[in-house]
Scaffold this motif. Structure first.
Motif, PDB file in Angstrom:
ATOM      1  N   ALA A 177       0.198  10.818  -6.783  1.00  0.00           N
ATOM      2  CA  ALA A 177       0.693  10.517  -5.432  1.00  0.00           C
ATOM      3  C   ALA A 177       1.510   9.226  -5.428  1.00  0.00           C
ATOM      4  CB  ALA A 177      -0.491  10.414  -4.459  1.00  0.00           C
ATOM      5  N   MET A 178       1.055   8.235  -6.191  1.00  0.00           N
ATOM      6  CA  MET A 178       1.788   6.967  -6.302  1.00  0.00           C
ATOM      7  C   MET A 178       3.165   7.193  -6.906  1.00  0.00           C
ATOM      8  SD  MET A 178       1.515   3.667  -5.823  1.00  0.00           S
ATOM      9  CE  MET A 178       1.968   2.060  -6.436  1.00  0.00           C
ATOM     10  N   ILE A 179       3.239   7.989  -7.948  1.00  0.00           N
ATOM     11  CA  ILE A 179       4.524   8.267  -8.600  1.00  0.00           C
ATOM     12  C   ILE A 179       5.461   8.989  -7.641  1.00  0.00           C
ATOM     13  CG2 ILE A 179       5.618   9.583 -10.450  1.00  0.00           C
ATOM     14  CD1 ILE A 179       3.084   9.040 -12.131  1.00  0.00           C
ATOM     15  N   ASN A 180       4.932   9.996  -6.920  1.00  0.00           N
ATOM     16  CA  ASN A 180       5.767  10.732  -5.967  1.00  0.00           C
ATOM     17  C   ASN A 180       6.254   9.818  -4.839  1.00  0.00           C
ATOM     18  OD1 ASN A 180       5.457  13.136  -7.388  1.00  0.00           O
ATOM     19  ND2 ASN A 180       3.597  13.720  -6.247  1.00  0.00           N
ATOM     20  N   ALA A 181       5.387   8.926  -4.353  1.00  0.00           N
ATOM     21  CA  ALA A 181       5.791   8.003  -3.283  1.00  0.00           C
ATOM     22  C   ALA A 181       6.880   7.050  -3.766  1.00  0.00           C
ATOM     23  CB  ALA A 181       4.568   7.217  -2.789  1.00  0.00           C
TER      24      ALA A 181
ATOM     25  N   SER B 189       7.777   3.295   6.268  1.00  0.00           N
ATOM     26  CA  SER B 189       6.711   4.291   6.110  1.00  0.00           C
ATOM     27  C   SER B 189       6.408   4.551   4.636  1.00  0.00           C
ATOM     28  CB  SER B 189       7.132   5.584   6.802  1.00  0.00           C
ATOM     29  OG  SER B 189       6.193   6.620   6.577  1.00  0.00           O
ATOM     30  N   LYS B 190       7.496   4.645   3.822  1.00  0.00           N
ATOM     31  CA  LYS B 190       7.291   4.860   2.387  1.00  0.00           C
ATOM     32  C   LYS B 190       6.567   3.680   1.753  1.00  0.00           C
ATOM     33  CE  LYS B 190       9.326   8.849   2.309  1.00  0.00           C
ATOM     34  NZ  LYS B 190       8.530  10.083   2.081  1.00  0.00           N
ATOM     35  N   LEU B 191       6.887   2.451   2.221  1.00  0.00           N
ATOM     36  CA  LEU B 191       6.194   1.276   1.706  1.00  0.00           C
ATOM     37  C   LEU B 191       4.705   1.319   2.066  1.00  0.00           C
ATOM     38  CD1 LEU B 191       8.691  -1.677   2.280  1.00  0.00           C
ATOM     39  CD2 LEU B 191       7.827  -0.825   0.108  1.00  0.00           C
ATOM     40  N   ASP B 192       4.403   1.803   3.280  1.00  0.00           N
ATOM     41  CA  ASP B 192       2.990   1.946   3.669  1.00  0.00           C
ATOM     42  C   ASP B 192       2.273   2.944   2.757  1.00  0.00           C
ATOM     43  OD1 ASP B 192       3.266   0.140   5.682  1.00  0.00           O
ATOM     44  OD2 ASP B 192       3.638   1.631   7.241  1.00  0.00           O
TER      45      ASP B 192
ATOM     46  N   ASN C  50      -1.692   2.347  -3.766  1.00  0.00           N
ATOM     47  CA  ASN C  50      -2.090   1.227  -4.622  1.00  0.00           C
ATOM     48  C   ASN C  50      -3.559   0.867  -4.394  1.00  0.00           C
ATOM     49  OD1 ASN C  50      -1.562  -1.041  -6.431  1.00  0.00           O
ATOM     50  ND2 ASN C  50      -1.742  -2.309  -4.602  1.00  0.00           N
ATOM     51  N   GLU C  51      -3.989   0.870  -3.117  1.00  0.00           N
ATOM     52  CA  GLU C  51      -5.387   0.567  -2.825  1.00  0.00           C
ATOM     53  C   GLU C  51      -6.325   1.640  -3.405  1.00  0.00           C
ATOM     54  OE1 GLU C  51      -5.681   0.156   1.357  1.00  0.00           O
ATOM     55  OE2 GLU C  51      -4.486  -1.703   1.443  1.00  0.00           O
ATOM     56  N   LEU C  52      -5.915   2.931  -3.263  1.00  0.00           N
ATOM     57  CA  LEU C  52      -6.753   4.014  -3.790  1.00  0.00           C
ATOM     58  C   LEU C  52      -6.845   3.968  -5.305  1.00  0.00           C
ATOM     59  CD1 LEU C  52      -5.632   6.968  -1.481  1.00  0.00           C
ATOM     60  CD2 LEU C  52      -7.824   5.765  -1.460  1.00  0.00           C
TER      61      LEU C  52
END
Length: 725
Positions: free
Chosen positions: A203-207, A148-151, A157-159
């Motif tokens: 959001a990318m950094i937090n993920a 799920s985290k990879l998703d 990444n797409e955003l």
């Protein structure tokens, strides 16, 4: 004694010094087994791994073992001893002095500390109790969480890519503005898109942070679960070894008990080979069953079964040879206790006491293939090459008939060891074998018959111990040429497998394919040795085959078993049928009545107490006058074992093997010295009676007989033979 290549940091030092930058080398003595005791080995400590070799030169090509220090336990003993425990196995090492031992202990502890630090286990692994049993549901939940985290990372990444592109486009448009009014609107758009880009980046950094937290948390749990599994495996090995000991004790007690159960003895012995228990190794039923069906045609023509009887007139000229050897002593020794640490190794490199041998060398076992040489005598008189092929195929199968009860290991011949069998008077042939290589073990064999044929072969044995079974894979080709027709046949051997090494009664199976080719006429024969399967309805030890001409047209069907008999049936008609697996059609052959090609001779009386030797095998080690001093009959450990003196045989076996190692080291040292001095490279060991040549028919390089042995025997001139015993 040791060679510190780069100084190791103190175990208490900090700074994350990488373990990969430290190397420590030197000689230590390693415990091998009870026969050889401690042996000198070259140890290399690098990257948190302790590897060992027989010599420094082996570092370039052969590692004898590796110990992972991250999970190893280091224990310091008395008098320069230290013990490493890793993966449920103990490594007993010994240094030459207390100072040397202390230096090694310090180096090992420092390397272990560095490796442990690099694995991020210094603080967390000891705070929690060991995981008693990894929970499958928890593991699957962790994997789903990571997925799920990879998703989330993929979405972010797409955003980022989308908003980054839009921001870049807005900036480009802002540069192209010409009026202030347009600039206000565009600047507002740029600010909005920059805000979206910043939010997406956060959001990318937090993920990423969440993913790393989850991965680190479960990584520590999995490390503890892995350690628990290793301990369980060690416990299981000890339990299995104890079961094997109990099984041997029960089996010995059953043998020594009064035979009150003799009324069912015969049925028991017949059923032993197929006992059903959960520890027996079975092959699955094979999908690719023979692609033909045979239907016997009605024919009044009688086909006589031809077989040479041992008591017929042409056997009466044999000299009286021995018909028995001393009974095998009833020594009990647990095979698993010796071989449990040898899984995956070549069988020829495992130090084995004579308790698991039979009193014959591999050269004599190779010669034993000639027990049914009468098949080749009959083949030499055949006018039809296809009928001749049938007899050659039967001969290739007959060589396995003596192995059905022979689960013991023959002696590994010493380098340069020979074996002759002169049976011109009774069988019309002379045979000579020589061990031409030791690692890998290879033997060359040459047979000349006065009855119209010559056979030669070079066989290299590749064997592996797989835990529950041992696989022996002979590599090389057997050549057979008939003098009158010039027909030259070439074929190989199948794989032999000894099952039930841990628990149960040992049994042997032959499996694989043999392709026999007549290089003059291009006739072929494909033989299939069907592996035993508990789920198969086929006859055990079944062999099938088809003899075809150069055009691929089938002429004969072969069938039988490798431990009893082979028959051939001439094909009179063939057609395409149905019922094959996966929609494949099978060929239906209509044949005449089958005729017997070969049938196994019965074993001698009391064979079960004489290693299940056949009549020929009983004579192979019989003392013979005038043989070469390198002949297997003169090997002392083998002779002592045959006489029942197994303790003395073990002592002589160890002496001969150590002497052979010294000779090999001497040859290697001479070759190294010649290379350093710039002299011509020394080629190493050269066989005395065989030389390597390229075969004209196959184009392969093989050892063939160079001649001279029988002439030297006639003169009794063995001056060029080495002293190997």
């Amino acid at each position: 004694m040791s060679e510190p290549v780069k100084s190791l940091p103190s175990p208490t030092s900090s700074g994350g010094h990488p373990a990969g930058s430290d190397t420590y080398k030197g000689w230590l003595y390693k415990w091998t087994n009870y026969l050889k005791g401690y042996q000198r080995r070259w140890f290399v400590l690098s990257n948190g791994l302790l590897s060992y070799y027989r010599t420094q030169a082996e570092m370039a090509h052969t590692c004898r073992g590796t110990i992972t220090l991250a999970t190893a336990h280091i224990e310091v003993g008395d008098t320069c001893h230290l013990v490493l425990t890793s993966g449920g196995r103990n490594y007993h090492l010994k240094a030459t002095s207390d100072g040397e031992s202390q230096r090694w202990v310090s180096a090992l502890q420092q390397a272990k500390a560095n490796t442990t630090h690099m694995m991020h286990q210094s603080d967390d692994s000891g705070d929690e109790a060991p995981v008693p049993q990894p929970d499958r549901a928890l593991t699957q939940g962790a994997l789903k969480t990571l997925a799920s985290k990879l998703d989330d990372l993929s979405t972010c990444n797409e955003l980022i890519g989308k908003h980054g592109t839009a921001l870049q486009r807005s900036l480009s448009e802002l540069e192209d503005l010409r009026t202030a009014t347009d600039g206000t609107d565009k600047l507002k758009t740029v600010n909005e898109r920059a805000t979206l880009f910043r939010i997406t980046s956060n959001a990318m950094i937090n993920a990423c942070r969440d993913f790393l937290d989850v991965a680190e948390t479960h990584s520590r749990k999995w490390q503890r679960a892995l350690q628990y599994e290793r301990e369980q495996r060690h416990h299981l090995e000890e339990t299995i070894e104890q079961l094997a000991k109990q099984h041997n004790s029960l089996e010995r007690a059953w043998r020594e008990a009064p035979s009150t159960h003799s009324d069912g003895g015969e049925r028991r012995r017949e059923g032993d080979a197929s006992d059903e228990n959960e520890d027996t190794e079975f092959f699955d039923a094979m999908e690719d069953s023979p692609a033909f069906i045979t239907v016997t045609a009605t024919d009044h023509t009688q086909h006589r079964s031809v077989r040479v009887d041992p008591g017929s007139d042409n056997m009466q000229r044999r000299r009286v040879r021995r018909s028995r050897i001393p009974d095998k002593p009833n020594y009990s020794l647990n095979l698993w206790s010796i071989m449990k640490n040898c899984i995956g190794k070549e069988l020829s490199k495992i130090p084995m006491p004579v308790n698991f041998n039979e009193p014959l060398s591999m050269l004599q076992r190779l010669t034993e293939d000639l027990e049914y040489s009468d098949l080749l005598d009959r083949a030499a008189r055949c006018e039809s090459s296809l009928e001749q092929m049938c007899l050659v195929a039967a001969f290739s199968v007959s060589s396995y008939s003596t192995t059905i009860h022979r689960t013991a290991k023959p002696f590994n011949p010493l380098l340069g060891e020979t074996y002759e069998l002169d049976r011109l008077d009774d069988f019309g042939y002379r045979s000579i074998c020589e061990q031409v290589s030791h690692h890998p073990p290879a033997a060359a064999h040459h047979v000349m018959s006065q009855r119209g044929w010559t056979l030669w072969q070079e066989i290299t044995i590749d064997s592996k111990f797989r835990g529950k079974y041992i696989s022996v894979m002979p590599l090389g080709c057997i050549h057979l040429q008939f003098h009158s027709s010039g027909n030259h046949y070439v074929w190989g051997k199948v794989t032999s497998t000894v099952h039930n090494i841990i628990v149960g009664k040992l049994w042997i199976d032959q499996s694989g394919d043999i392709e026999i080719v007549n290089h003059r006429t291009k006739d072929t024969c494909h033989l299939k040795f069907v592996p035993y399967s508990y789920f198969s309805r086929d006859l055990p030890r079944k062999v099938t085959g088809v003899v075809a001409d150069s055009e691929g047209t089938a002429h004969h069907i072969l069938s039988g078993t490798w431990d009893e008999k082979m028959e051939s049936a001439k094909i009179v008609e063939s057609s395409r049928g149905c019922g094959g697996s996966e929609g494949k059609q099978k060929t239906v052959y209509q044949t005449l009545q089958p005729k017997l090609l070969w049938k196994k001779y019965p074993l001698p009386e009391n064979a079960e107490n004489m290693h299940f030797f056949s009549s020929l095998a009983l004579t192979l080690n019989e003392p013979e006058e005038g043989v070469a001093p390198t002949d297997s009959r003169l090997r002392p450990d083998q002779r002592l074992m045959e006489s029942g003196l197994w303790d003395e045989a073990n002592a002589h076996k160890q002496r001969l093997e150590e002497r052979q190692r010294l000779e090999r080291r001497k040859r290697e040292a001479q070759a190294t010295q010649a290379l350093e001095e710039g002299e011509e490279e020394i080629t190493g060991f050269q066989p005395l009676w065989f030389e390597r040549r390229t075969d004209d028919s196959t184009g392969e390089s093989t050892y063939v007989y160079r001649g001279g042995y029988w002439e030297s025997k006639d003169r009794q001139d063995w001056s060029q033979c080495p002293d190997i015993f």
